[in-house]
Design an enzyme around this catalytic site. Structure first.
Site, PDB file in Angstrom:
ATOM      1  N   ASP A   9       1.098  -1.108  -0.176  1.00  0.00           N
ATOM      2  CA  ASP A   9       0.171  -0.017  -0.134  1.00  0.00           C
ATOM      3  C   ASP A   9       0.741   1.191  -0.042  1.00  0.00           C
ATOM      4  OD1 ASP A   9      -0.625  -0.814   3.456  1.00  0.00           O
ATOM      5  OD2 ASP A   9       0.784   0.357   2.831  1.00  0.00           O
ATOM      6  N   HIS A  53       6.559  -7.471  -1.862  1.00  0.00           N
ATOM      7  CA  HIS A  53       5.638  -8.040  -2.569  1.00  0.00           C
ATOM      8  C   HIS A  53       5.165  -6.973  -3.667  1.00  0.00           C
ATOM      9  CE1 HIS A  53       4.564 -11.305   0.685  1.00  0.00           C
ATOM     10  NE2 HIS A  53       5.447 -11.490  -0.195  1.00  0.00           N
ATOM     11  N   CYS A  95      -1.453  -2.280 -22.674  1.00  0.00           N
ATOM     12  CA  CYS A  95       0.012  -1.613 -22.513  1.00  0.00           C
ATOM     13  C   CYS A  95       0.107  -0.822 -23.669  1.00  0.00           C
ATOM     14  CB  CYS A  95       1.012  -2.886 -22.605  1.00  0.00           C
ATOM     15  SG  CYS A  95       2.620  -2.283 -22.969  1.00  0.00           S
ATOM     16  N   CYS A 124       2.745  -2.654 -26.101  1.00  0.00           N
ATOM     17  CA  CYS A 124       2.820  -3.948 -26.934  1.00  0.00           C
ATOM     18  C   CYS A 124       1.337  -4.203 -27.019  1.00  0.00           C
ATOM     19  CB  CYS A 124       3.535  -5.111 -25.985  1.00  0.00           C
ATOM     20  SG  CYS A 124       2.720  -5.811 -24.696  1.00  0.00           S
ATOM     21  N   SER A 147       0.727 -12.422   9.754  1.00  0.00           N
ATOM     22  CA  SER A 147      -0.014 -13.754  10.280  1.00  0.00           C
ATOM     23  C   SER A 147       1.313 -14.621  10.204  1.00  0.00           C
ATOM     24  CB  SER A 147      -1.303 -14.025   9.464  1.00  0.00           C
ATOM     25  OG  SER A 147      -0.763 -14.159   8.091  1.00  0.00           O
ATOM     26  N   PRO A 200      -2.017  -8.425  17.838  1.00  0.00           N
ATOM     27  CA  PRO A 200      -3.145  -8.885  18.989  1.00  0.00           C
ATOM     28  C   PRO A 200      -3.425 -10.400  18.865  1.00  0.00           C
ATOM     29  CG  PRO A 200      -4.010  -7.586  17.188  1.00  0.00           C
ATOM     30  CD  PRO A 200      -2.637  -7.687  16.755  1.00  0.00           C
TER      31      PRO A 200
HETATM   32  C1  BV8 Z   1       6.915 -17.948  -4.147  1.00  0.00           C
HETATM   33  C2  BV8 Z   1       0.893  -9.249  -3.008  1.00  0.00           C
HETATM   34  C3  BV8 Z   1       8.268 -19.418  -5.412  1.00  0.00           C
HETATM   35  C4  BV8 Z   1      -0.619  -9.400  -3.719  1.00  0.00           C
HETATM   36  C5  BV8 Z   1       1.158 -11.145  -1.483  1.00  0.00           C
HETATM   37  C6  BV8 Z   1       2.967 -23.306  -5.136  1.00  0.00           C
HETATM   38  C7  BV8 Z   1       3.705 -22.657  -6.121  1.00  0.00           C
HETATM   39  C8  BV8 Z   1       4.553 -21.737  -5.792  1.00  0.00           C
HETATM   40  C9  BV8 Z   1       4.723 -21.016  -4.618  1.00  0.00           C
HETATM   41  C10 BV8 Z   1       3.727 -21.545  -3.534  1.00  0.00           C
HETATM   42  C11 BV8 Z   1       2.879 -22.881  -3.903  1.00  0.00           C
HETATM   43  N1  BV8 Z   1       2.331 -23.145  -2.669  1.00  0.00           N
HETATM   44  C12 BV8 Z   1       2.754 -22.333  -1.550  1.00  0.00           C
HETATM   45  C13 BV8 Z   1       3.604 -21.512  -2.042  1.00  0.00           C
HETATM   46  C14 BV8 Z   1       4.216 -20.424  -1.434  1.00  0.00           C
HETATM   47  C15 BV8 Z   1       3.329 -19.277  -1.534  1.00  0.00           C
HETATM   48  C16 BV8 Z   1       2.526 -19.110  -0.228  1.00  0.00           C
HETATM   49  O1  BV8 Z   1       3.377 -18.682   0.839  1.00  0.00           O
HETATM   50  N2  BV8 Z   1       1.390 -19.344   0.128  1.00  0.00           N
HETATM   51  C17 BV8 Z   1       0.661 -19.294   1.217  1.00  0.00           C
HETATM   52  C18 BV8 Z   1      -0.795 -19.033   0.885  1.00  0.00           C
HETATM   53  C19 BV8 Z   1       0.773 -20.549   2.119  1.00  0.00           C
HETATM   54  N3  BV8 Z   1       4.196 -18.194  -1.809  1.00  0.00           N
HETATM   55  C20 BV8 Z   1       4.362 -17.601  -2.926  1.00  0.00           C
HETATM   56  O2  BV8 Z   1       3.920 -18.089  -3.900  1.00  0.00           O
HETATM   57  C21 BV8 Z   1       5.541 -16.587  -3.030  1.00  0.00           C
HETATM   58  N4  BV8 Z   1       6.378 -16.881  -4.215  1.00  0.00           N
HETATM   59  O3  BV8 Z   1       7.128 -18.908  -3.083  1.00  0.00           O
HETATM   60  O4  BV8 Z   1       7.694 -18.178  -5.358  1.00  0.00           O
HETATM   61  C22 BV8 Z   1       8.370 -19.462  -7.007  1.00  0.00           C
HETATM   62  C23 BV8 Z   1       9.697 -19.496  -7.446  1.00  0.00           C
HETATM   63  C24 BV8 Z   1       9.614 -19.447  -8.723  1.00  0.00           C
HETATM   64  C25 BV8 Z   1       8.801 -19.439  -9.588  1.00  0.00           C
HETATM   65  C26 BV8 Z   1       7.575 -19.489  -9.121  1.00  0.00           C
HETATM   66  C27 BV8 Z   1       7.275 -19.579  -7.835  1.00  0.00           C
HETATM   67  C28 BV8 Z   1       4.837 -15.280  -3.255  1.00  0.00           C
HETATM   68  C29 BV8 Z   1       3.965 -14.576  -2.013  1.00  0.00           C
HETATM   69  C30 BV8 Z   1       3.334 -13.185  -2.452  1.00  0.00           C
HETATM   70  C31 BV8 Z   1       1.940 -13.188  -2.459  1.00  0.00           C
HETATM   71  N5  BV8 Z   1       1.604 -11.994  -2.531  1.00  0.00           N
HETATM   72  N6  BV8 Z   1       0.701  -9.971  -1.634  1.00  0.00           N
HETATM   73  C32 BV8 Z   1      -1.537  -8.703  -2.980  1.00  0.00           C
HETATM   74  O5  BV8 Z   1      -1.656  -8.103  -2.017  1.00  0.00           O
HETATM   75  O6  BV8 Z   1      -2.884  -8.725  -3.695  1.00  0.00           O
HETATM   76  S1  BV8 Z   1       0.984 -12.010   0.051  1.00  0.00           S
HETATM   77  C33 BV8 Z   1      -0.155 -11.303   1.084  1.00  0.00           C
HETATM   78  O7  BV8 Z   1      -0.486 -12.083   2.190  1.00  0.00           O
HETATM   79  C34 BV8 Z   1       0.264  -9.862   1.637  1.00  0.00           C
HETATM   80  O8  BV8 Z   1       0.619  -9.054   0.855  1.00  0.00           O
HETATM   81  C35 BV8 Z   1       0.763 -10.330   2.534  1.00  0.00           C
HETATM   82  O9  BV8 Z   1       2.242 -10.410   2.382  1.00  0.00           O
HETATM   83  C36 BV8 Z   1       0.592 -11.902   2.848  1.00  0.00           C
HETATM   84  C37 BV8 Z   1       0.627 -12.065   4.362  1.00  0.00           C
HETATM   85  O10 BV8 Z   1      -0.523 -11.511   4.961  1.00  0.00           O
HETATM   86  P1  BV8 Z   1      -0.383 -10.609   6.160  1.00  0.00           P
HETATM   87  O11 BV8 Z   1       0.448  -9.222   5.827  1.00  0.00           O
HETATM   88  O12 BV8 Z   1       0.352 -11.360   7.387  1.00  0.00           O
HETATM   89  O13 BV8 Z   1      -1.849 -10.176   6.436  1.00  0.00           O
HETATM   90  P2  BV8 Z   1      -2.800 -11.183   6.984  1.00  0.00           P
HETATM   91  O14 BV8 Z   1      -4.094 -10.661   6.929  1.00  0.00           O
HETATM   92  O15 BV8 Z   1      -2.591 -12.616   6.738  1.00  0.00           O
HETATM   93  O16 BV8 Z   1      -2.441 -10.977   8.639  1.00  0.00           O
HETATM   94  C38 BV8 Z   1      -2.593  -9.766   9.233  1.00  0.00           C
HETATM   95  C39 BV8 Z   1      -1.949  -9.900  10.629  1.00  0.00           C
HETATM   96  O17 BV8 Z   1      -2.280  -8.647  11.301  1.00  0.00           O
HETATM   97  C40 BV8 Z   1      -2.827 -10.787  11.553  1.00  0.00           C
HETATM   98  O18 BV8 Z   1      -1.860 -11.731  12.207  1.00  0.00           O
HETATM   99  C41 BV8 Z   1      -3.798 -10.040  12.713  1.00  0.00           C
HETATM  100  O19 BV8 Z   1      -3.691 -10.813  13.918  1.00  0.00           O
HETATM  101  C42 BV8 Z   1      -2.825  -8.930  12.683  1.00  0.00           C
HETATM  102  N7  BV8 Z   1      -3.383  -7.678  13.023  1.00  0.00           N
HETATM  103  C43 BV8 Z   1      -4.305  -7.099  12.720  1.00  0.00           C
HETATM  104  N8  BV8 Z   1      -4.946  -5.798  13.314  1.00  0.00           N
HETATM  105  C44 BV8 Z   1      -3.605  -5.574  13.590  1.00  0.00           C
HETATM  106  C45 BV8 Z   1      -2.538  -6.547  13.597  1.00  0.00           C
HETATM  107  N9  BV8 Z   1      -1.412  -6.504  14.117  1.00  0.00           N
HETATM  108  C46 BV8 Z   1      -1.156  -5.400  14.797  1.00  0.00           C
HETATM  109  N10 BV8 Z   1      -1.714  -4.302  14.868  1.00  0.00           N
HETATM  110  C47 BV8 Z   1      -3.182  -4.404  14.352  1.00  0.00           C
HETATM  111  N11 BV8 Z   1      -3.873  -3.318  14.629  1.00  0.00           N
END
Ligand code: BV8
Length: 243
Positions: A103, A118, A146, A149, A188, A213
């Protein structure tokens, strides 16, 4: 109440690294990644929207989901957590902020050195060429085309199953293994390889602090867990460290 040994260690620290997640932007009104299913998008899981396959299958749906999120981000303001992190850059000789957030609120709060693992939702790139595009002719096409292209434009973020940006990952790994204190804030700890960073810091002997939290897979391994909202905990923490 903060653990006195943590305050002492932070006050003396030379190298501090922070990893942030969507929880840091929650208090700015930006839904966390997994809450983004509220309202209009309740029926889709983010993993079904934020992948190249999803985009190929339904480019209009994915483009519109990001346009909706971009609007939310444009209306959002940095909150006290973002501002506290911007101040932390001035408190430690070596400070590295690594974010999973797309963001751009850290930069808007004044953080100058931000490693965006990310990507950034406010940037747009060509789906076929991968080049960032800053302006294009509005022809009514959704997604827009684009100008170079004619391929689809897409948000410049890293989707699931897409490779991570190499330079950013190298910077993040170095900052995680070279620091004395690593703070994991508002994530998370569910998405890899970003989620491996706090564990790499642990393995390298850093003191690991979690601010969230809710419990996460890191909670039982962290040296300190500060259960609370980042916008409340962080300003209090640095007030004790800066003095
Ligand atoms: C990769 C951008 C390898 C987009 C995001 C099969 C094939 C390939 C890879 C995989 C696969 N299976 C699994 C994987 C790995 C995969 C992965 O991890 N999957 C998960 C679902 C298991 N990872 C990937 O694919 C990554 N790439 O591995 O590449 C590769 C190599 C070569 C060729 C091909 C592949 C890429 C991952 C990037 C994904 N993109 N974002 C968009 O935003 O639209 S990820 C997205 O979730 C977010 O950006 C963030 O980064 C991520 C985690 O979310 P959080 O930020 O933690 O947010 P969340 O909501 O989960 O939690 C919020 C937390 O805040 C909570 O804990 C809550 O309690 C807390 N909270 C709430 N309020 C507060 C607070 N804390 C403090 N104060 C508050 N007030």
């Amino acid at each position: 109440m903060f653990p006195p040994d943590l305050i002492r260690q932070l006050a003396a620290a030379k190298r501090v690294t922070v990893l942030t997640g969507a929880g840091v932007s929650a208090e700015s009104g930006v839904p966390t990644f997994r809450d983004t299913r509220t309202g209009l998008w309740a029926k889709f899981s983010p993993e079904d929207l934020a992948t190249p396959r999803a985009f190929r299958r339904n480019p209009r749906l994915v483009w519109e989901w990001y346009a909706w999120r971009r609007q939310l981000v444009a209306e959002a303001k940095p909150n006290p957590a973002h501002l506290a992190l911007a101040e932390m850059e001035t408190l430690f000789p070596h400070f590295q902020l690594i974010t999973q957030n797309v963001d751009g609120l850290h930069q808007r709060a004044g953080s100058r050195q931000v490693v965006e693992l990310h990507g950034n939702i406010t940037r747009t790139k060509c789906f076929d060429e991968g080049t960032v595009v800053s302006s294009w002719k509005e022809t009514g096409d959704v997604p827009p085309k684009c100008p170079n292209c004619g391929g689809w434009l897409r948000p410049d973020v890293v989707w699931f199953e897409e490779a991570m940006p190499q330079a950013e990952m190298e910077l993040a790994a170095e900052a995680s293994t070279a620091c004395e204190v690593f703070l994991s804030i508002g994530t998370s700890t569910a998405v890899y390889p970003a989620a491996s960073l706090p564990f790499e810091a642990l393995r390298s002997g850093a003191t690991v602090v979690e601010i969230n939290p809710q419990p996460t897979p890191l909670t039982e391994r962290a040296h300190h867990t500060l259960p609370g909202a980042a916008g409340v905990v962080l300003p209090e923490l640095i007030a004790l460290v800066r003095n």
